[in-house]
Design a protein around this motif. Structure first.
Motif, PDB file in Angstrom:
ATOM      1  N   ILE A  21      12.769  46.274   5.947  1.00 24.71           N
ATOM      2  CA  ILE A  21      12.122  47.551   5.651  1.00 24.71           C
ATOM      3  C   ILE A  21      13.134  48.678   5.490  1.00 24.71           C
ATOM      4  N   SER A  22      14.359  48.441   5.938  1.00 23.26           N
ATOM      5  CA  SER A  22      15.384  49.482   5.855  1.00 23.26           C
ATOM      6  C   SER A  22      16.370  49.251   4.720  1.00 23.26           C
ATOM      7  N   LEU A  23      16.240  48.143   4.007  1.00 23.35           N
ATOM      8  CA  LEU A  23      17.225  47.823   2.976  1.00 23.35           C
ATOM      9  C   LEU A  23      17.262  48.870   1.867  1.00 23.35           C
ATOM     10  N   GLY A 100      20.539  52.864  17.935  1.00 22.03           N
ATOM     11  CA  GLY A 100      20.828  52.798  16.506  1.00 22.03           C
ATOM     12  C   GLY A 100      19.724  52.126  15.717  1.00 22.03           C
ATOM     13  N   ALA A 101      19.217  51.018  16.242  1.00 27.39           N
ATOM     14  CA  ALA A 101      18.155  50.291  15.543  1.00 27.39           C
ATOM     15  C   ALA A 101      16.885  51.128  15.452  1.00 27.39           C
ATOM     16  N   TYR A 102      16.588  51.871  16.513  1.00 27.78           N
ATOM     17  CA  TYR A 102      15.395  52.722  16.520  1.00 27.78           C
ATOM     18  C   TYR A 102      15.475  53.756  15.402  1.00 27.78           C
ATOM     19  N   GLN A 103      16.634  54.378  15.268  1.00 30.18           N
ATOM     20  CA  GLN A 103      16.805  55.393  14.234  1.00 30.18           C
ATOM     21  C   GLN A 103      16.654  54.797  12.838  1.00 30.18           C
ATOM     22  N   ILE A 104      17.245  53.634  12.628  1.00 32.55           N
ATOM     23  CA  ILE A 104      17.206  53.022  11.301  1.00 32.55           C
ATOM     24  C   ILE A 104      15.790  52.586  10.941  1.00 32.55           C
ATOM     25  N   HIS A 105      15.117  51.923  11.872  1.00 28.26           N
ATOM     26  CA  HIS A 105      13.797  51.382  11.571  1.00 28.26           C
ATOM     27  C   HIS A 105      12.741  52.474  11.430  1.00 28.26           C
ATOM     28  N   CYS A 106      12.967  53.619  12.049  1.00 28.89           N
ATOM     29  CA  CYS A 106      11.976  54.695  11.972  1.00 28.89           C
ATOM     30  C   CYS A 106      12.170  55.595  10.757  1.00 28.89           C
ATOM     31  N   GLN A 107      13.287  55.482  10.068  1.00 28.15           N
ATOM     32  CA  GLN A 107      13.543  56.371   8.943  1.00 28.15           C
ATOM     33  C   GLN A 107      12.466  56.302   7.857  1.00 28.15           C
ATOM     34  N   PRO A 108      11.997  55.116   7.450  1.00 29.22           N
ATOM     35  CA  PRO A 108      10.918  55.101   6.443  1.00 29.22           C
ATOM     36  C   PRO A 108       9.657  55.827   6.911  1.00 29.22           C
ATOM     37  N   LEU A 109       9.297  55.663   8.185  1.00 26.60           N
ATOM     38  CA  LEU A 109       8.125  56.364   8.712  1.00 26.60           C
ATOM     39  C   LEU A 109       8.365  57.867   8.744  1.00 26.60           C
TER      40      LEU A 109
END
Length: 244
Positions: A21-23, A100-109
């Motif tokens: 989802i972050s690609l 770090g993972a939280y920030q990346i995965h939440c960016q689309p939302l």
């Protein structure tokens, strides 16, 4: 019981590949040359290889050490508390990884909510105004009050809920199940078929559809494992309680 735990493990593994989802977000930030597609292809290959190796090591060593009684939390669930400094280092590494993972995965939302709010309230200064904060020399940091307030509230809310829900592994199973097939398999497969104009019922088309169907079965199994895990946890713990 073993079959349900196997289904839960499928959910955990599926969650590990939710980076899909972050690609697109990451690819938009890559400079070229070389081309973004070439860079992302290489990065994806490395990510999948490292992730697979890590999970295989955890699974194999956990099973070799504890067999069928392997705990969900290998750090402390096995009664291993000494040396304490080793556990502390491992927990610090987990915190760094999750931040770090939280920030990346939440960016689309975050991007979706902020874009929707800007379109819904185009004249609101609270939503659209950017406050320039000088950093050094001619460099400025653009601070948006709406972004600051809503993201902070979101992080606090999700953190509190996750602390009050004693189903961490089961929630991971559910997230893995919900995101794995539609985002990591079905959507990319359909895009690939449309882009390459692969004819229906051809060998390649059938192979892709079989892959998608197999991953759908994994998703359903992981969701079933989540339900079984929650039912089992509710027998010993109560959600939204600070003491058990």
């Amino acid at each position: 019981m073993e079959i349900w735990r196997s289904f839960q493990a499928l959910g955990d593994i599926a969650f590990a590949y939710s980076y899909i989802i972050s690609l697109i977000e990451i690819q938009d930030t890559i400079k070229s040359p070389p081309s973004e597609a070439k860079t992302m292809r290489k990065a994806t290959l490395i990510i999948v290889a490292v992730t697979t190796l890590f999970y295989m090591l955890c699974g194999c060593f956990g099973y070799a050490a504890f067999g069928e009684m392997s705990p969900k939390d290998l750090l402390s669930g096995s009664g291993f508390y000494s040396p304490y400094w080793l556990l502390d280092i491992a927990n610090v590494a987990i915190v760094i990884h999750l931040v770090g993972a939280y920030q990346i995965h939440c960016q689309p939302l975050f991007a979706f909510i902020e874009k929707a709010a800007a379109q819904r309230f185009p004249d609101s200064e609270f939503i659209s105004r950017e406050i320039k904060i000088p950093i050094s020399g001619s460099h400025f940091y653009n601070l948006n009050l709406f972004r600051l307030v809503w993201r902070t509230c979101f992080v606090i809310l999700t953190t509190v809920i996750s602390m009050l829900l004693p189903f961490f592994n089961d929630i991971v199973d559910l997230l893995g199940a919900l995101g794995f097939w539609p985002l990591a398999v079905c959507f990319p497969v359909e895009i690939y078929v449309a882009q390459k104009k692969i004819p229906k019922w051809s060998t390649r088309w059938l192979c892709l559809q079989l892959l998608s169907a197999a991953c759908l079965i994994i998703t359903i199994a992981a969701a079933a494992g989540f339900i079984a895990g929650v039912v089992g946890d509710l027998k010993s713990v109560k959600p939204f309680k600070t003491f058990y």
